[in-house]
Design a protein around this motif. Structure first.
Motif, PDB file in Angstrom:
ATOM      1  N   VAL A  29     -25.035  31.713  10.254  1.00  0.00           N
ATOM      2  CA  VAL A  29     -26.367  32.126   9.794  1.00  0.00           C
ATOM      3  C   VAL A  29     -26.487  31.747   8.335  1.00  0.00           C
ATOM      4  O   VAL A  29     -25.643  32.135   7.525  1.00  0.00           O
ATOM      5  CB  VAL A  29     -26.523  33.649   9.987  1.00  0.00           C
ATOM      6  N   PRO A  36     -34.715  31.416   7.167  1.00  0.00           N
ATOM      7  CA  PRO A  36     -33.491  31.821   7.874  1.00  0.00           C
ATOM      8  C   PRO A  36     -33.180  30.821   8.983  1.00  0.00           C
ATOM      9  O   PRO A  36     -34.092  30.358   9.680  1.00  0.00           O
ATOM     10  CB  PRO A  36     -33.843  33.191   8.443  1.00  0.00           C
ATOM     11  N   VAL A  68     -23.250  31.886   0.431  1.00  0.00           N
ATOM     12  CA  VAL A  68     -22.796  32.975   1.286  1.00  0.00           C
ATOM     13  C   VAL A  68     -23.494  32.856   2.632  1.00  0.00           C
ATOM     14  O   VAL A  68     -24.710  32.709   2.696  1.00  0.00           O
ATOM     15  CB  VAL A  68     -23.092  34.340   0.632  1.00  0.00           C
ATOM     16  N   ALA A  70     -23.431  34.184   7.000  1.00  0.00           N
ATOM     17  CA  ALA A  70     -22.939  35.151   7.976  1.00  0.00           C
ATOM     18  C   ALA A  70     -22.453  34.375   9.198  1.00  0.00           C
ATOM     19  O   ALA A  70     -22.932  33.269   9.479  1.00  0.00           O
ATOM     20  CB  ALA A  70     -24.030  36.144   8.369  1.00  0.00           C
ATOM     21  N   THR A  87     -19.862  40.684  12.985  1.00  0.00           N
ATOM     22  CA  THR A  87     -20.415  39.792  11.973  1.00  0.00           C
ATOM     23  C   THR A  87     -19.489  39.752  10.761  1.00  0.00           C
ATOM     24  O   THR A  87     -19.044  40.797  10.288  1.00  0.00           O
ATOM     25  CB  THR A  87     -21.814  40.267  11.523  1.00  0.00           C
TER      26      THR A  87
ATOM     27  N   VAL B  29     -32.207  37.131  12.983  1.00  0.00           N
ATOM     28  CA  VAL B  29     -31.548  36.677  11.753  1.00  0.00           C
ATOM     29  C   VAL B  29     -32.481  36.980  10.594  1.00  0.00           C
ATOM     30  O   VAL B  29     -33.641  36.558  10.610  1.00  0.00           O
ATOM     31  CB  VAL B  29     -31.264  35.157  11.848  1.00  0.00           C
ATOM     32  N   LEU B  35     -28.352  39.308   1.388  1.00  0.00           N
ATOM     33  CA  LEU B  35     -27.298  38.610   2.132  1.00  0.00           C
ATOM     34  C   LEU B  35     -27.802  38.248   3.530  1.00  0.00           C
ATOM     35  O   LEU B  35     -28.613  38.969   4.108  1.00  0.00           O
ATOM     36  CB  LEU B  35     -26.054  39.494   2.264  1.00  0.00           C
ATOM     37  N   PRO B  36     -27.309  37.118   4.081  1.00  0.00           N
ATOM     38  CA  PRO B  36     -27.704  36.773   5.443  1.00  0.00           C
ATOM     39  C   PRO B  36     -27.185  37.823   6.421  1.00  0.00           C
ATOM     40  O   PRO B  36     -26.063  38.311   6.280  1.00  0.00           O
ATOM     41  CB  PRO B  36     -27.025  35.409   5.675  1.00  0.00           C
ATOM     42  N   ALA B  37     -28.014  38.175   7.390  1.00  0.00           N
ATOM     43  CA  ALA B  37     -27.646  39.207   8.361  1.00  0.00           C
ATOM     44  C   ALA B  37     -28.116  38.778   9.740  1.00  0.00           C
ATOM     45  O   ALA B  37     -29.061  38.006   9.877  1.00  0.00           O
ATOM     46  CB  ALA B  37     -28.292  40.537   7.972  1.00  0.00           C
ATOM     47  N   VAL B  38     -27.431  39.283  10.759  1.00  0.00           N
ATOM     48  CA  VAL B  38     -27.760  38.917  12.141  1.00  0.00           C
ATOM     49  C   VAL B  38     -27.460  40.122  13.022  1.00  0.00           C
ATOM     50  O   VAL B  38     -26.458  40.809  12.812  1.00  0.00           O
ATOM     51  CB  VAL B  38     -26.976  37.649  12.570  1.00  0.00           C
ATOM     52  N   VAL B  69     -38.380  35.696   9.868  1.00  0.00           N
ATOM     53  CA  VAL B  69     -37.053  35.849  10.470  1.00  0.00           C
ATOM     54  C   VAL B  69     -36.814  34.696  11.442  1.00  0.00           C
ATOM     55  O   VAL B  69     -37.743  33.983  11.824  1.00  0.00           O
ATOM     56  CB  VAL B  69     -36.908  37.196  11.215  1.00  0.00           C
TER      57      VAL B  69
END
Lengths: 135, 135
Positions: A29, A36, A68, A70, A87, B29, B35-38, B69
């Motif tokens: 990700v 995204p 950075v 994920a 994750t 996502v 921060l990237p998150a999923v 997203v």
């Protein structure tokens, strides 16, 4: 076992790493032109480093340079409504050292897509979190 | 069939929507505290809207309010190294209209996690892209 506010079991760091290690495909990700983005990849867990093999000129190689990202793996069983997801979040870097490229080339890691795949991206699993859903 | 630079088949918008519609679990996502998150979610494809059911106070509800997203579904077969993935990118919004909440509540969509789940997030599938990998 800890339970989060949504009622899911919270997995320990070691459980998360074991589950990552058990999987073949994960999803990386990242941000692509300020939006995204997510891409499935084959990977190998080398200690606490997630190793991804791609082409030198790939969008993934360009987008994950010194940033950075994920990385997510999961497994769900629809009939029983159970499963888990893990994750990892950490800095990605491209491997440039020839000795390290040589070592990573011998890992049991093959990209599924055709073509030259001698570029390695490493994501250090700095923050790891995981949840399991049971009936 | 179009093929991309990595040698994967490029799926049409309609193929992508059909594949999204065939899946039960997808991954949303987003960005969480920069921060990237999923997060995996159950969903229902309502026309070209991806409908996700969650709790009002959930992290997902907070993080996806009025933001762009990505939403990803995939299916891979490890022994044959084949599979597909589809990603939709679009603006997410929380549904606040009581009539629409009532309609969405009757969709065949159940959150797997326990507890109250009467908050709906809708992601409009504005940009859709998909790839299939064959032997």
């Amino acid at each position: 076992m800890n339970v989060d506010s949504a009622g899911l079991d919270v997995l320990s760091r070691q459980e998360c790493l074991d589950l990552i290690s058990s999987a073949t495909i994960g999803r990386i990700v990242f941000t692509d032109r300020a939006l995204p983005a997510v891409q499935p990849v084959t990977f190998y867990l080398d200690g606490e480093d997630i190793v991804i093999r791609t082409g030198t000129g790939s969008k993934l190689a360009a987008a994950t340079r010194h940033t950075v990202v994920a990385f997510e793996v999961d497994e769900f069983d629809v009939p029983t409504r159970t499963g888990w997801s893990v994750t990892a979040v950490g800095r990605a870097h491209a491997v440039s050292d020839p000795g390290q490229i040589d070592r990573l080339s011998r890992l049991p890691l093959t990209a599924w897509a055709p073509g030259e795949r001698n570029h390695f991206i490493v994501v250090r699993a700095e923050q790891v979190s995981g949840r399991r859903i049971r009936r």
